[in-house]
Design an enzyme around this catalytic site. Structure first.
Site, short mmCIF file in Angstrom:
data_model
loop_
_atom_site.label_atom_id
_atom_site.label_comp_id
_atom_site.label_asym_id
_atom_site.label_seq_id
_atom_site.Cartn_x
_atom_site.Cartn_y
_atom_site.Cartn_z
N LYS A 53 68.28 -78.29 39.66
CA LYS A 53 68.26 -79.31 38.59
C LYS A 53 68.42 -80.69 39.21
O LYS A 53 67.68 -81.62 38.88
CB LYS A 53 69.38 -79.03 37.58
CG LYS A 53 69.04 -77.88 36.64
CD LYS A 53 70.23 -77.41 35.82
CE LYS A 53 69.81 -76.15 35.04
NZ LYS A 53 70.92 -75.45 34.39
N GLN A 97 77.12 -76.23 33.27
CA GLN A 97 76.46 -74.98 33.63
C GLN A 97 77.27 -73.77 33.12
O GLN A 97 78.47 -73.69 33.37
CB GLN A 97 76.30 -74.92 35.16
CG GLN A 97 75.55 -73.72 35.67
CD GLN A 97 74.06 -73.71 35.25
OE1 GLN A 97 73.39 -74.74 35.31
NE2 GLN A 97 73.58 -72.57 34.83
N ASP A 120 71.20 -79.76 26.68
CA ASP A 120 70.98 -78.31 26.55
C ASP A 120 70.70 -77.93 25.09
O ASP A 120 70.25 -76.82 24.82
CB ASP A 120 72.24 -77.56 27.02
CG ASP A 120 72.00 -76.80 28.33
OD1 ASP A 120 70.83 -76.60 28.69
OD2 ASP A 120 72.99 -76.42 28.97
#
Ligand code: NDP
Length: 292
Positions: A53, A97, A120
């Site tokens: 990422k 995460q 997200d």
């Protein structure tokens, strides 16, 4: 034989368009979108995801920050970091995460992220906006899956879509997106009766089950488009292998188009994370979102 939907190539093109949009935002508005990724602990798969990422964020010209915290970080310290990032104007997207270590309440942490920076798309405010048809930050894998379906099919209006799986991360948001694209949507799950018959109705199948090679070719309507979200590690012939939720060998003989695993939906997820970060940065500055 089905057309192979090349997610790797599509994601590469999307990252190229994002890179151009980022350059234009910088030159025209002095805005550099920025993404902060938080990793708690040493999970090897998570470490690889976070490194990828960060690398791809920098490659498109955006700012990237990695916050690596030890596995025994107290929940309150993680919440304090999230609060700090919420208040940092250079940070437009925050990604914590998952999975988090067991002593940390993931829902509490995800809810602490400002909905405006929730790239997200897991915050309940963004989930609610998506389901009520308001513009919102939408989970990355569902966005990428629908982009691939639209790339191969054009308009999705009126298509019968069957989504297998009802998770908050994939199944439910992808179903909402397909509804917004005017599909007639069925969501199947582990209690669905006669799943093959349900799948056989579909012009578009989205498989997000987590069961290796479950969907067989004879479950498909001939010519159906198959988007396989599954990523399953299996042992075959003494070697580790990645396979999807669809049995590729039998499905490609019946489907009109199909995503391979790997190289289908997988590469779209990070590209859509970058897309969401640009979207969040523009919204924060009151700038219209560029074409990407
Ligand atoms: P979850 O385990 O959270 O959800 C799986 C869903 O599948 C559940 O709704 C479950 O039903 C349903 N299901 C399980 N078994 C069956 C069955 N036999 N018949 C019908 N439905 C069934 O998984 P995720 O949604 O998080 O992930 C799904 C897959 O997508 C996984 O392989 C994962 O690795 C992959 N994935 C890939 C990503 C990418 O970047 N490409 C990102 C995220 C996920 P019920 O609700 O009834 O239990």
């Amino acid at each position: 034989m089905a057309k192979i939907i090349d997610g790797k190539a599509y994601a590469e093109g999307l990252r190229g368009r994002i890179g151009k949009a980022v350059a234009a935002l910088m030159s025209e508005h002095g805005l550099t979108p920025g993404l902060a990724v938080v990793l708690v602990g040493e999970d090897p798969a998570s470490k690889v995801y976070v490194a990828n990422k960060a690398k791809q964020t920098v490659e498109v010209g955006m700012n990237s920050w990695e916050h690596k915290l030890p596995a025994d970080t107290p929940e309150k310290d993680l919440l304090a970091l999230v609060e700090k990032l919420n208040n940092d104007p250079a940070v437009h997207g925050i990604l914590v995460q998952l999975p988090l270590p067991g002593h940390i309440d993931s829902t509490k942490v995800l809810t602490a992220i400002s909905p405006a920076k929730d790239v997200d798309g897991f915050h309940v405010v963004n989930v609610g906006k998506l389901s009520t048809g308001q513009d919102s930050l939408v989970p990355c894998t569902p966005v990428g899956s629908v982009m691939l379906a639209k790339d191969v099919l054009g308009k999705l209006d009126g298509l019968e879509a069957v989504v297998i799986g009802r998770s908050n991360i994939v199944g439910k948001p992808v179903a909402q997106l397909l509804l917004a694209e005017n599909c007639t949507v069925t969501i199947a799950h582990s209690k669905t009766k006669d799943l093959p018959a349900v799948v056989r109705r579909a012009d578009l199948v989205i498989a997000a089950v987590g069961r290796p090679e479950m969907v067989k070719g004879d479950w498909l309507k001939p010519g159906a488009t198959v988007i396989d979200v599954g990523i399953n590690r299996i042992e075959r012939d003494g070697k580790g292998k990645l396979v999807g939720d669809c049995d590729y060998a039998s499905c490609e003989k019946v489907a009109g188009a199909i995503t391979p695993v790997p190289g289908g939906v997988g590469p779209m997820t990070i590209a859509c994370l970058l897309y969401n970060t640009v979207k969040a940065a523009c919204a924060a500055k009151g700038i219209p979102q560029p074409e990407m």
